[in-house]
Write a protein that holds these residues in place. Structure first.
Motif, PDB file in Angstrom:
ATOM      1  N   CYS A   1       0.857  -1.182   0.000  1.00  0.00           N
ATOM      2  CA  CYS A   1       0.000   0.000   0.000  1.00  0.00           C
ATOM      3  C   CYS A   1       0.900   1.241   0.000  1.00  0.00           C
ATOM      4  O   CYS A   1       1.849   1.309   0.776  1.00  0.00           O
ATOM      5  CB  CYS A   1      -0.899  -0.011   1.227  1.00  0.00           C
TER       6      CYS A   1
ATOM      7  N   PHE B   1       0.517   4.023   1.229  1.00  0.00           N
ATOM      8  CA  PHE B   1       0.521   4.686   2.535  1.00  0.00           C
ATOM      9  C   PHE B   1       1.081   3.801   3.640  1.00  0.00           C
ATOM     10  O   PHE B   1       1.830   4.246   4.490  1.00  0.00           O
ATOM     11  CB  PHE B   1      -0.905   5.088   2.946  1.00  0.00           C
ATOM     12  N   CYS B   2       0.659   2.539   3.645  1.00  0.00           N
ATOM     13  CA  CYS B   2       0.905   1.692   4.817  1.00  0.00           C
ATOM     14  C   CYS B   2       2.058   0.716   4.657  1.00  0.00           C
ATOM     15  O   CYS B   2       2.453   0.077   5.629  1.00  0.00           O
ATOM     16  CB  CYS B   2      -0.357   0.912   5.159  1.00  0.00           C
TER      17      CYS B   2
ATOM     18  N   HIS C   1      -7.780  -0.985   0.625  1.00  0.00           N
ATOM     19  CA  HIS C   1      -7.080  -1.335   1.864  1.00  0.00           C
ATOM     20  C   HIS C   1      -8.056  -1.155   3.020  1.00  0.00           C
ATOM     21  O   HIS C   1      -8.006  -0.197   3.776  1.00  0.00           O
ATOM     22  CB  HIS C   1      -5.835  -0.469   2.053  1.00  0.00           C
TER      23      HIS C   1
ATOM     24  N   CYS D   1      -5.705   1.979   5.586  1.00  0.00           N
ATOM     25  CA  CYS D   1      -6.007   3.388   5.353  1.00  0.00           C
ATOM     26  C   CYS D   1      -7.269   3.586   4.533  1.00  0.00           C
ATOM     27  O   CYS D   1      -7.675   4.703   4.280  1.00  0.00           O
ATOM     28  CB  CYS D   1      -4.829   4.034   4.646  1.00  0.00           C
TER      29      CYS D   1
HETATM   30 ZN   LIG Z   1      -3.073   1.476   3.286  1.00  0.00          ZN
END
Ligand SMILES: [Zn+2]
Lengths: 94, 993
Positions: free
Chosen positions: A6, A8-9, A57, A61
């Motif tokens: 991901c 972001f993650c 996700h 997020c």
């Molecule tokens: Zn994420």
């Protein structure tokens, strides 16, 4: 047992994600004709090889992602946010 | 065969007073050595018949010393601890262990079922299908009927162990394990690879399915090399898991491991789990899984006393058991000779039949001067049991001639060892679809892994020589090998080439020749499959059930393929191999379930009022993951008494209900109004601040997705409510639309379901109660808070929301309280409610009131209905486009004949009915129905049972028809009256004012 990175993650187990569908469909505007909508909603390629698909996700997020995956080997080649303007938005909010 | 314990000076367990333990074999107490496998313990106790076979109930004994075991399957444990189909060869004996034979009645020595053996020719491949499932022209009806009658008897006679039906008292754990390098198998190659990998500083995990590490080292007489390697292994900080099977290989080199916790460890710490399921992720996987020795098909090759050559070596050197005194070895390769020599040294007389006509001089020199007879160009053609004993006593020898095999003599023996080649364990690579090739020269399948993260070492790579195995392990672990490069070690490497041997058939000799001992599949079954056209390996497998038992054909698959190739007159490589599927060996369901059982099977969602409801006599019901109050019984009331009272009091005076499970989503941002106007079918562009509106959401395909009310809290802020069932799906859909389709909309959605506790206050006295509880009663008058009005008000100085909306059809309000204050606030409200005739009502009374009003829920909105079908067509705006507006106009979705929502009364008002019943015209009960019932209740307001349902064309289409309800399952048939779904207060007078 695939893992998806991901943006972001980071790299997470696929059980955190939910599968969306064909990521290459261009959904028509709401006022488009019945036929146009029919094609967008019901006509799908059954791709043997690399395809772009959407995943969310869900237990992270909650971003919707475009994932390029090989349907034969499950190998993932790229992951990016589905939001077309995300880079601009990120800069505006920095 | 009578096994005896021998003393070996060079053994690693230097006979320091062997520790003995006791166990029970069919409830008889026996003694064993600590460290024995069940097979070793049984052999040492002269128990040779261990079980009865699957179909023919033939006597079966120990056939191996490993996971390929096809004969010695037992049940261990008692009661809830019962474990069926345990491989005696790989399970450690422990103090007091109960071990039972399987599939035998009344006893394993005398089994009634073995009479089936006499009728063997009737039980060939496909027998059940042909006889019972129906042969044309019997297949329609009669054949199936016969099968259904006989099935229970056949199922009882055919089979293996029986599982306990008691709840599993043990616990199981799931672990996520991460490592740089995972080595599977702790034989010479596995240990070498582990040491080599650890030197590079990487994290290494070594797993071994046996209860002791060492693999084939354990079967060697000379254990000095093993000792040296274990010392090296201990120097490095390596995690070693024994009793741990790598049962499956999945994407991204994820390996499924099941670790069995040592029984002794659990005796000391009883709360330890019985097994651990590791989801192991590794960057590099080294498969040092070894190779399994095969037998071949010959008449009576399943008699007790027949086992693989290498297993006799294991019993000798690991367990100090000499499996016979007069041993015959039948082989086609070099590997049997060392065993032959060791057995001779241990005191047995040994005869070797080698199917090859010439062997290397070195082998000849080795046996020179020993008590070993050698017959070249020979093999066993038939094994024969004794007059009373079902164990092997004699063999018929076949001699190779120019035109096949011919009977050439006989020998007596008390043990027959067979080696017809070795199959590398390539299962895990096969799970992931790595290429597998037939290696003609070595008569085995070989895989090279994927050359990226999956590598083979040792005999798993088809390498037979010890030094070459070690070298291959060094290469794959040291990472010196680059992509695409073949290993430098030599595949194969015997002194004399192996001579393929899959079956010995002599015209003068009859009898069953087994290829799959667990499922009683014979060589003639394969030929029958070929004759009948089942020639693809996948068909062969399903028709004969070859390789479908608990051993998954570890020995027999190659023989089956070879025989099929022979019948087809094609090379084995062309016939192909069925892809192996996980698990490699059987694993318990308990390990897979882990802690996800009973109340931990799924998460439980409790509303903020949960404890308060329980304290007030609420009975809970599962609604998805939620626990929701179902009804609140008074003394002596059942469900029906309670919900009728609750609905009656609510309509007459006042009722309070927990509605917290409704989905609540904050929709915020400058484009919120535009967004909602696109989502909902009805107009949302001009909803005033402080007002709520009921809305319907469609899917893209035009079907109804969800419904709920949405409240405008301020210019750019809305609170959307969804149904309990669809809350998560609606949220994900809103996010998808905003992120993928309409990225230009400046809207943010946030789930606030958990933040607010909601209670419905319904009934004629609802406003009176509210005026008792709000800090300023003027805020809730009919003028300040009209129907569909929303206000933020203070309750006990806490800011809450009150919305005047009604699901019950009464004058009603929903009060939303910050979750943290829910308990005290509910107590406060309930105390004030005591001034009135009042009640708490649950999901059942809520359902009653909504059915009376004809309000739809998930029972009606089941994903197959249009907005018109549920009678809400007027809510679809003609003046705007919204999600689903294009496709809802499809021809079949706009047909007036579609089933539409109606109310249903029984003609005889004393009658009852159930959801799921069908509606038809009188006299036309057969075939496709006109409609169906979705929800029923007793209506306290109307005084009889009522229902909601769908009927073709709706109310107007059936007004003058005689409609009957039929419930075939409950044998309930009655006349009904179709009415408007708005069965109570259709004008909605009770809502207003
Ligand atoms: Zn994420």
């Amino acid at each position: 047992m695939i893992q998806i990175s991901c943006p972001f993650c980071g790299k997470r187990d696929h059980s955190e994600f939910s599968y969306g569908g064909d990521g290459q469909i261009n959904y028509p505007p709401l006022d488009a004709s019945e036929d146009t909508w029919h094609d967008a909603v019901f006509l799908r390629e059954n791709i043997y090889g690399r395809q772009i698909e959407t995943w969310q996700h869900l237990y992270g997020c909650r971003s919707w992602l475009l994932v390029e995956r090989d349907t034969r080997t499950h190998e993932i080649f790229s992951v990016k946010l589905a939001h077309s303007d995300w880079q601009k938005l990120m800069e505006e909010n920095r | 065969m009578t096994a005896i314990r021998v003393s070996q000076q060079s053994s690693i367990n230097k006979h320091k007073e062997e520790e003995t333990i006791s166990f029970f074999w069919n409830n008889k107490k026996l003694r064993a050595r600590k460290g024995d496998s069940i097979s070793a313990a049984l052999l040492a106790n002269k128990c040779q018949i261990i079980g009865r076979s699957f179909k023919y109930h033939r006597a079966r004994g120990v056939t191996s010393a490993g996971v390929e075991e096809a004969g010695a399957l037992v049940t261990t444990g008692k009661g809830a601890y019962t474990e069926p189909n345990v491989r005696a060869s790989t399970t450690e004996i422990s103090e007091g262990l109960f071990v039972y034979s399987q599939n035998a009645w009344p006893s394993v020595r005398f089994d009634m079922g073995s009479i089936l053996n006499l009728f063997g020719r009737f039980f060939a491949a496909g027998f059940y299908y042909k006889t019972f499932m129906g042969i044309p022209p019997l297949e329609w009806g009669r054949g199936t009927g016969i099968w259904m009658f006989f099935e229970k008897f056949i199922r009882k006679a055919a089979g293996l162990g029986t599982a306990s039906r008691l709840e599993d008292p043990d616990s199981y754990e799931h672990l996520h394990t991460h490592t740089d390098i995972l080595v599977i198998g702790s034989g010479p190659a596995g240990i070498q690879a582990t040491i080599q990998a650890a030197k590079t500083g990487k994290d290494v995990l070594l797993v071994e399915q046996d209860y002791a590490i060492g693999g084939s080292y354990l079967s060697l007489l000379d254990k000095s090399e093993f000792k040296k390697q274990t010392i090296k292994l201990k120097k490095h900080n390596i995690t070693v898991l024994t009793r741990t099977t790598a049962f499956g290989l999945y994407d991204d080199t994820t390996v499924g491991l099941v670790e069995i916790i040592c029984p002794e460890e659990r005796d000391k710490k009883p709360r330890k789990p019985r097994q651990r399921f590791h989801i192991c992720r590794t960057k590099r996987l080294i498969l040092a899984t070894g190779a399994l020795e095969r037998n071949y098909a010959f008449s009576n090759n399943d008699l007790p006393g027949i086992m693989t050559v290498s297993s006799a070596r294991t019993y000798l050197n690991r367990f100090q058991l000499l499996v016979g005194s007069n041993i015959v070895i039948s082989t086609n390769n070099d590997s049997a000779y060392e065993t032959g020599l060791e057995l001779e040294t241990a005191g047995a007389s040994v005869t070797i039949l080698d199917s090859r006509e010439q062997i290397a001089d070195l082998l000849l020199e080795q046996i020179l001067g020993k008590r070993i007879n050698l017959y070249l160009g020979s093999a066993v053609a038939k094994a024969k049991h004794g007059v009373i004993s079902p164990c092997v006593k004699h063999i018929e020898i076949a001699q190779k001639t120019n035109d096949g095999w011919r009977q050439s003599g006989a020998l007596s023996c008390d043990c027959l060892l067979v080696s017809a080649g070795w199959s590398p364990v390539i299962h895990l690579a096969s799970h992931q679809g790595c290429p597998i090739e037939w290696n003609e020269e070595n008569a085995c399948f070989i895989s090279n892994g994927d050359n990226k993260s999956i590598f083979f070492a040792g005999s798993a790579a088809g390498i037979w020589q010890f030094e070459d195995c070690i070298q291959s392990a060094k290469e794959v672990a040291g990472e010196t090998r680059t992509k695409g490069q073949k290993p430098s070690s030599i595949i194969g490497g015997w002194r004399t080439a192996i001579a393929p041997l899959y079956e010995i058939r002599v015209p003068t000799i009859k009898g069953k020749a087994f290829i799959d001992l667990q499922h009683d599949v014979t060589a003639s079954d394969v030929r029958l499959a070929h004759q009948e056209g089942f020639i693809s390996v996948e068909h062969l497998k399903r028709y004969t059930t070859l390789g479908m038992a608990t051993d998954q054909g570890k020995m027999g698959n190659v023989i089956g393929l070879a025989l099929m190739a022979d019948a087809l007159n094609r090379p084995i490589g062309d016939v192909g191999v069925t892809r192996f599927r996980p698990p490699y060996t059987s694993i318990s369901l308990g390990a897979l379930a882990g802690m996800h059982r009973q109340s931990h099977f799924k998460p439980i969602r409790k509303t903020p009022f949960n404890n308060w409801s329980l304290a007030n006599n609420g009975i809970m019901i599962d609604a998805g993951l939620w626990h929701r109050p179902w009804y609140y019984p008074k003394q002596g009331e059942n469900l029906q008494d309670a919900y009728i009272r609750e609905a009656t009091i609510t309509r007459r005076s006042l009722g309070i209900c927990d509605v917290s499970s409704l989905g609540k989503i904050m929709v915020q941002g400058p484009d919120s109004t535009t967004f909602l106007n696109r989502i909902y079918t009805n107009p949302f562009a001009k909803l005033a601040i402080g007002k709520a509106r009921y809305g319907i959401i469609l899917r893209d395909d035009g079907m109804v997705f969800d419904d709920g009310t949405t409240w405008r809290l301020s210019e750019n802020s809305y609170l959307m409510t969804t149904t309990t069932n669809h809350a998560a799906a609606v949220m994900a859909t809103l996010e998808e639309l905003l992120q993928t389709r309409w990225p230009d909309l400046r809207v943010h959605v946030t789930s606030v379901t958990e933040q607010w506790a909601g209670c419905a206050i319904a009934g004629p006295n609802s406003r009176s109660l509210l005026s008792e509880i709000v800090d300023d009663p003027s805020e809730i008058s009919n003028e300040t808070l009209p129907f569909m009005g929303v206000r933020q008000v203070l309750l006990q100085n806490i800011p809450c929301y009150i919305a005047r909306i009604s699901f019950s059809g009464e004058r009603a309000f929903e009060v939303y309280i910050p979750s943290d204050y829910s308990h005290t606030m509910m107590q406060f409200i309930w105390n004030k409610a005591q001034k009135f005739e009042s009640c708490l009502y649950g999901l059942e009374a809520l359902g009653t009131m909504r059915i009376e009003k004809g309000h739809v829920t998930g029972a009606e909105i089941d994903g197959r209905v249009t907005i018109e079908d549920i009678g809400l067509g007027k809510m679809a705006s003609q003046n705007k486009d919204f999600v689903g507006s294009a496709l809802r106009k499809r021809e079949m979705l706009t047909s007036p004949n579609r089933p539409q929502l109606v109310g249903i009364f029984p003609k005889d008002k004393n009658k009852t009915f159930s959801a799921g019943a069908l509606l038809n015209e009188a006299g036309k009960r057969k075939g496709h129905p006109l409609g169906w019932i979705t929800a029923v209740t007793y209506s306290p307001a109307l005084g009889h049972w009522i229902a909601l349902g769908f009927i073709e064309g709706g109310l107007t289409a059936v007004e003058d028809k005689h409609i009957v309800l039929s419930d075939e399952l409950r044998s309930n048939f009655l006349d009904v009256e179709i009415v408007s779904p708005h069965m109570y207060d259709p004008e909605g007078k009770r809502l207003h004012g």
